[in-house]
Design a protein around this motif. Structure first.
Motif, mmCIF file in Angstrom:
data_model
loop_
_atom_site.group_PDB
_atom_site.id
_atom_site.type_symbol
_atom_site.label_atom_id
_atom_site.label_comp_id
_atom_site.label_asym_id
_atom_site.label_seq_id
_atom_site.Cartn_x
_atom_site.Cartn_y
_atom_site.Cartn_z
ATOM 1 N N LEU A 42 0.830 -1.203 0.000
ATOM 2 C CA LEU A 42 0.000 0.000 0.000
ATOM 3 C C LEU A 42 0.869 1.258 0.000
ATOM 4 O O LEU A 42 0.595 2.224 -0.721
ATOM 5 N N PHE A 86 -3.296 1.017 -7.098
ATOM 6 C CA PHE A 86 -3.424 0.245 -5.857
ATOM 7 C C PHE A 86 -3.827 -1.200 -6.146
ATOM 8 O O PHE A 86 -3.303 -2.129 -5.511
ATOM 9 N N SER A 101 -13.519 -1.640 -3.773
ATOM 10 C CA SER A 101 -13.109 -0.264 -4.024
ATOM 11 C C SER A 101 -14.315 0.624 -4.236
ATOM 12 O O SER A 101 -15.316 0.201 -4.832
ATOM 13 N N VAL A 119 -8.922 -6.164 1.297
ATOM 14 C CA VAL A 119 -8.689 -4.726 1.431
ATOM 15 C C VAL A 119 -9.893 -3.958 0.905
ATOM 16 O O VAL A 119 -10.395 -4.244 -0.191
ATOM 17 N N ILE A 121 -10.913 -0.020 -0.058
ATOM 18 C CA ILE A 121 -10.116 1.168 -0.353
ATOM 19 C C ILE A 121 -10.914 2.242 -1.082
ATOM 20 O O ILE A 121 -11.752 1.944 -1.940
ATOM 21 N N THR A 138 -5.860 8.915 0.165
ATOM 22 C CA THR A 138 -6.259 7.516 -0.019
ATOM 23 C C THR A 138 -6.635 6.966 1.349
ATOM 24 O O THR A 138 -5.965 7.258 2.343
ATOM 25 N N PHE A 140 -7.752 3.306 3.456
ATOM 26 C CA PHE A 140 -7.797 1.855 3.296
ATOM 27 C C PHE A 140 -8.090 1.138 4.609
ATOM 28 O O PHE A 140 -7.793 1.640 5.689
ATOM 29 N N TYR A 170 -4.505 5.859 6.110
ATOM 30 C CA TYR A 170 -4.727 6.777 4.998
ATOM 31 C C TYR A 170 -3.397 7.357 4.551
ATOM 32 O O TYR A 170 -2.401 7.350 5.297
ATOM 33 N N TYR A 280 -15.431 2.142 2.865
ATOM 34 C CA TYR A 280 -14.238 2.730 2.243
ATOM 35 C C TYR A 280 -13.702 3.950 2.970
ATOM 36 O O TYR A 280 -12.544 4.320 2.755
#
Length: 332
Positions: A42, A86, A101, A119, A121, A138, A140, A170, A280
């Protein structure tokens, strides 16, 4: 050259992210190396996205992509680019079985059946601010899969409550780029040093002040707020609190984490269930807030206790200093 000048020239740089992860691996849940590598993957993707953000204006990759995402929001070119970066990094890393996502309607099965982790994200939060050079980020979350390794990914693997997160974090792309994360043992922040290509530990064991004087809310929707939210905003004004609303969730949250404050995105007439995504955005920041001594609720219950029923579920979100969150939600 005097001793003081020499010492100033050779100031210690500090621990980099890789060294920190290795040193603290025994504190990670299920410490066998996979989670450590996942965090590195990541972080690496974040470096690539950071580079693309910094050169976006020169490379002509700002602006709208021309499609809407599953949320019904117009995708920006960098939204798409970040999602690809990602996803690619996590697939090549081999430690993630599947991704959910904000930019994709369905589960992304990475065909790593032996992998232990899922994950969730938001590849690029605050993308509407890209073209005006405002901080973005970002977000996650990392979960341990429930179904047996080697079997197909199940719905139960991805629809887990925030309390099941084994890591969350993040990346803030701003005046400096920061990687902030927790594995349930406190919160640590690393600042990216581009000349070294390394994230350096700059904010160790981060703690959110119990109270603050900053409130972050989009007051443009004031008349569609519920009465108790309007009452709280008025109370903040009467106390002389500062209104600070950037419009990038990561940036607003990060400021309040460091300085103390509250971020509110309540239900409104247009969005009665709230606007922010539980899987998210809210779960990850709620875990970080709690690990730093803060609080996060949907106005009625703890965010981390909510059992999700949909990949793209939305919830009202109150997060920040404990005293302020309690005051903002006591009549909800």
């Amino acid at each position: 050259m005097g001793k003081a000048e020499k010492s100033r020239i050779a100031l210690p740089v500090g621990s980099n992210l890789d060294r920190f992860i290795m040193k603290n691996q025994e504190a990670f849940p299920y410490a066998s190396g996979e989670l450590s590598q996942l965090i590195r993957d990541l972080a690496y993707a974040g470096k690539v996205v950071n580079r693309e953000i910094n050169r976006a204006g020169l490379a002509d990759i700002t602006g709208a992509y021309g499609n809407e995402n599953v949320q019904g929001e117009e995708q920006q070119n960098l939204d798409v680019a970040a999602n690809i970066r990602f996803t690619r990094a996590l697939k090549k890393g081999g430690e993630v079985a599947a991704i959910i996502s904000e930019e994709d309607e369905e589960i992304i099965d990475l065909n790593n059946p032996r992998s232990k982790y899922i994950v969730a994200i938001d590849p690029l939060d605050g993308s509407s601010n890209i073209d005006v050079n405002v901080s973005i980020g970002t977000i996650f979350s990392v979960y341990r899969r429930i179904s047996p390794q080697g079997s197909p990914i199940q719905t139960e693997d991805v629809l887990q409550p925030g309390s099941a997160q084994v890591a969350a974090g993040y990346i803030l792309y701003g005046s400096s780029t920061m990687f902030v994360y927790t594995t349930g043992k406190g919160v640590n922040g690393f600042t990216y040093e581009p000349s070294l290509g390394e994230y350096i530990l700059s904010h160790q064991n981060m703690k959110m002040p119990k109270d603050g004087k900053v409130y972050s809310i989009n007051e443009g929707s004031y008349y569609s707020f519920e009465p108790h939210v309007r009452d709280y905003v008025e109370a903040c004004k009467k106390r002389g609190f500062s209104a600070r609303y950037i419009g990038s969730l990561v940036a607003d949250f990060h400021r309040n984490l460091l300085k103390g404050g509250i971020y509110i995105y309540p239900s409104t007439e247009k969005a009665p269930n709230g606007k922010l995504r539980l899987m998210y955005e809210c779960n990850a920041l709620a875990m970080i807030a709690e690990q730093a001594g803060g609080k996060a609720t949907d106005g009625k219950q703890r965010i981390l206790d909510i059992q999700p029923t949909d990949l793209h579920q939305r919830v009202p979100f109150y997060v920040g200093s404990t005293k302020m969150v309690k005051e903002a939600t006591e009549e909800a």
